[in-house]
Design an enzyme around this catalytic site. Structure first.
Site, mmCIF file in Angstrom:
data_model
loop_
_atom_site.group_PDB
_atom_site.id
_atom_site.type_symbol
_atom_site.label_atom_id
_atom_site.label_comp_id
_atom_site.label_asym_id
_atom_site.label_seq_id
_atom_site.Cartn_x
_atom_site.Cartn_y
_atom_site.Cartn_z
ATOM 1 N N GLY A 21 -10.065 -2.287 8.472
ATOM 2 C CA GLY A 21 -10.304 -1.111 7.950
ATOM 3 C C GLY A 21 -11.518 -0.726 7.256
ATOM 4 O O GLY A 21 -12.144 0.124 7.513
ATOM 5 N N ARG A 25 -15.623 -5.317 5.246
ATOM 6 C CA ARG A 25 -14.871 -6.419 5.909
ATOM 7 C C ARG A 25 -15.385 -6.668 7.056
ATOM 8 O O ARG A 25 -15.579 -8.047 7.625
ATOM 9 C CB ARG A 25 -13.421 -6.147 6.042
ATOM 10 N N ARG A 44 -22.410 6.905 8.658
ATOM 11 C CA ARG A 44 -21.268 6.897 7.627
ATOM 12 C C ARG A 44 -20.831 5.750 6.936
ATOM 13 O O ARG A 44 -19.577 5.511 6.596
ATOM 14 C CB ARG A 44 -19.996 7.840 8.255
ATOM 15 N N ARG A 88 -6.845 -4.490 15.957
ATOM 16 C CA ARG A 88 -6.660 -4.178 14.684
ATOM 17 C C ARG A 88 -6.502 -5.297 13.845
ATOM 18 O O ARG A 88 -5.176 -6.077 14.026
ATOM 19 C CB ARG A 88 -6.067 -2.993 14.403
ATOM 20 N N ILE A 89 -7.180 -5.717 12.553
ATOM 21 C CA ILE A 89 -6.987 -6.715 11.610
ATOM 22 C C ILE A 89 -6.548 -5.979 10.357
ATOM 23 O O ILE A 89 -7.711 -5.293 9.942
ATOM 24 C CB ILE A 89 -7.632 -7.760 11.766
ATOM 25 N N GLY A 90 -5.762 -6.074 9.720
ATOM 26 C CA GLY A 90 -5.404 -5.000 8.500
ATOM 27 C C GLY A 90 -4.488 -5.574 7.513
ATOM 28 O O GLY A 90 -3.961 -6.850 7.758
ATOM 29 N N SER A 91 -3.936 -4.898 6.493
ATOM 30 C CA SER A 91 -3.050 -5.610 5.494
ATOM 31 C C SER A 91 -1.841 -4.250 5.841
ATOM 32 O O SER A 91 -1.756 -3.088 6.199
ATOM 33 C CB SER A 91 -3.477 -5.453 4.298
ATOM 34 N N GLU A 180 1.555 0.309 7.430
ATOM 35 C CA GLU A 180 0.337 0.783 7.102
ATOM 36 C C GLU A 180 -0.216 2.060 7.728
ATOM 37 O O GLU A 180 0.821 2.925 7.785
ATOM 38 C CB GLU A 180 -0.732 -0.495 8.065
ATOM 39 N N MET A 181 -1.410 2.272 7.922
ATOM 40 C CA MET A 181 -1.643 3.846 8.019
ATOM 41 C C MET A 181 -2.596 4.011 9.612
ATOM 42 O O MET A 181 -3.036 5.116 9.511
ATOM 43 C CB MET A 181 -2.314 4.374 7.005
ATOM 44 N N GLU A 182 -2.660 3.195 10.245
ATOM 45 C CA GLU A 182 -3.824 3.235 11.585
ATOM 46 C C GLU A 182 -3.012 2.922 12.964
ATOM 47 O O GLU A 182 -3.190 3.690 13.955
ATOM 48 C CB GLU A 182 -4.611 2.373 11.464
ATOM 49 N N SER A 204 0.186 -7.707 2.190
ATOM 50 C CA SER A 204 -0.523 -7.931 1.015
ATOM 51 C C SER A 204 0.489 -7.043 -0.132
ATOM 52 O O SER A 204 0.192 -7.450 -1.347
ATOM 53 C CB SER A 204 -1.559 -6.714 0.986
ATOM 54 N N ASP A 205 1.442 -6.461 0.066
ATOM 55 C CA ASP A 205 2.355 -5.995 -0.825
ATOM 56 C C ASP A 205 3.885 -5.739 -0.380
ATOM 57 O O ASP A 205 4.097 -5.825 0.964
ATOM 58 C CB ASP A 205 2.007 -4.910 -1.620
ATOM 59 N N ARG A 218 -6.158 -12.056 -1.052
ATOM 60 C CA ARG A 218 -6.275 -11.245 0.142
ATOM 61 C C ARG A 218 -7.342 -12.033 1.038
ATOM 62 O O ARG A 218 -7.395 -12.082 2.359
ATOM 63 C CB ARG A 218 -6.486 -9.918 0.145
HETATM 64 N N1 HPA Z 1 1.389 1.401 2.290
HETATM 65 C C1 HPA Z 1 0.606 1.918 3.363
HETATM 66 N N2 HPA Z 1 -0.308 1.162 3.755
HETATM 67 C C2 HPA Z 1 -0.682 -0.169 3.187
HETATM 68 C C3 HPA Z 1 0.262 -0.577 2.432
HETATM 69 C C4 HPA Z 1 1.316 0.403 1.936
HETATM 70 O O1 HPA Z 1 2.184 -0.050 0.909
HETATM 71 N N3 HPA Z 1 -0.085 -1.701 1.899
HETATM 72 C C5 HPA Z 1 -1.247 -2.117 2.758
HETATM 73 N N4 HPA Z 1 -1.396 -0.902 3.482
#
Ligand code: HPA
Length: 233
Positions: A21, A25, A44, A88-91, A180-182, A204-205, A218
């Site tokens: 994201g 990174r 951007r 995609r590599i994310g959290s 996540e959001m993607e 991550s949480d 992380r």
């Molecule tokens: N919500 C949305 N996206 C995220 C979260 C979350 O708790 N943690 C990491 N990406």
């Protein structure tokens, strides 16, 4: 050909793109893992680098946060830059009690609260799936590395700060592993343009017990996910 969001030429980009994201990174990955990384986009500040990893050409590019952002960049990579596959590599935040911080989630599919797929005017709802080929390779690579990993359905949400703080429990009931959001938009673009995509996430949480990782933690846990992703190219 340049686009409004990418100044690179077609031959600046590899057939495989790794997409974290955060563009910084992407820069870190390029400097740490790639040989001869070359900056191919900075519009951007959405940094993209192309180099080689174990002799294979690969591009690493940031996606930004959310489906509108990854929707733009991944569409352009597939459609105008001849890219075959995006990893995609994310959290993510986990919704499940049995999933621990730092575990890896491989997104076999993505559910969503977004209307991204409404553009296709399908007579129903669309199940956004990972490339089976990439999925299988990621599972093999995760097993080989003895990673703690989970494979299943995730939620790609449009909303980080949601008014109804308990809404996630409905997704938990449906077995959704994390949020996540993607990925939903990425998987839709891959389906629409007949390309391949896969998302690999580090937890991550936790929405279940409210545990969170530190930035330093992380960074460390990210290495395992990164190396699994690099095994796929
Ligand atoms: N919500 C949305 N996206 C995220 C979260 C979350 O708790 N943690 C990491 N990406």
């Amino acid at each position: 050909m340049a686009t409004p969001h990418n100044k690179g030429n077609v031959n600046d980009f590899a057939k495989t793109v790794l997409m974290p994201g955060d563009p910084l990174r992407a820069q870190f990955i390029a400097n740490t893992y790639l040989q001869n990384p070359k900056l191919v986009n900075s519009v951007r500040n959405m940094l993209a680098y192309t180099g080689t990893y174990k002799g294979k050409e690969v591009t690493v590019m940031g996606s930004g946060m959310g489906m509108p952002s990854i929707g733009i960049y991944s569409y352009e990579l597939f459609k105008f830059y001849d890219v075959d596959q995006i990893i995609r590599i994310g959290s993510c935040g986990t919704y499940q009690e049995n999933i621990q911080l730092f575990d890896i989630i491989i997104a076999q599919g993505a559910s969503t609260d977004s209307n991204y797929a409404s553009q296709y005017q399908l007579p129903g709802s669309f199940s956004a799936l990972a490339s089976y080929d990439l999925l299988q390779k990621a599972i093999d690579a995760s097993k080989k590395r003895k990673a703690n990993f989970h494979v299943g359905n995730i939620l790609s949400s449009d909303i980080f700060y949601r008014a109804d703080g308990d809404a996630w429990k409905k997704w938990q009931e449906m077995g959704i592993l994390g949020v996540e959001m993607e990925s939903y938009a990425l998987y839709c673009n891959a389906a629409y343009l007949h390309k391949k995509a896969l998302t690999i996430l580090t937890v991550s949480d936790s929405l279940v017990n409210h545990q969170e990782t530190t930035a330093e933690e992380r960074e460390k846990s990210f290495t395992e996910m990164m190396e699994i992703a690099l095994d796929l190219i």
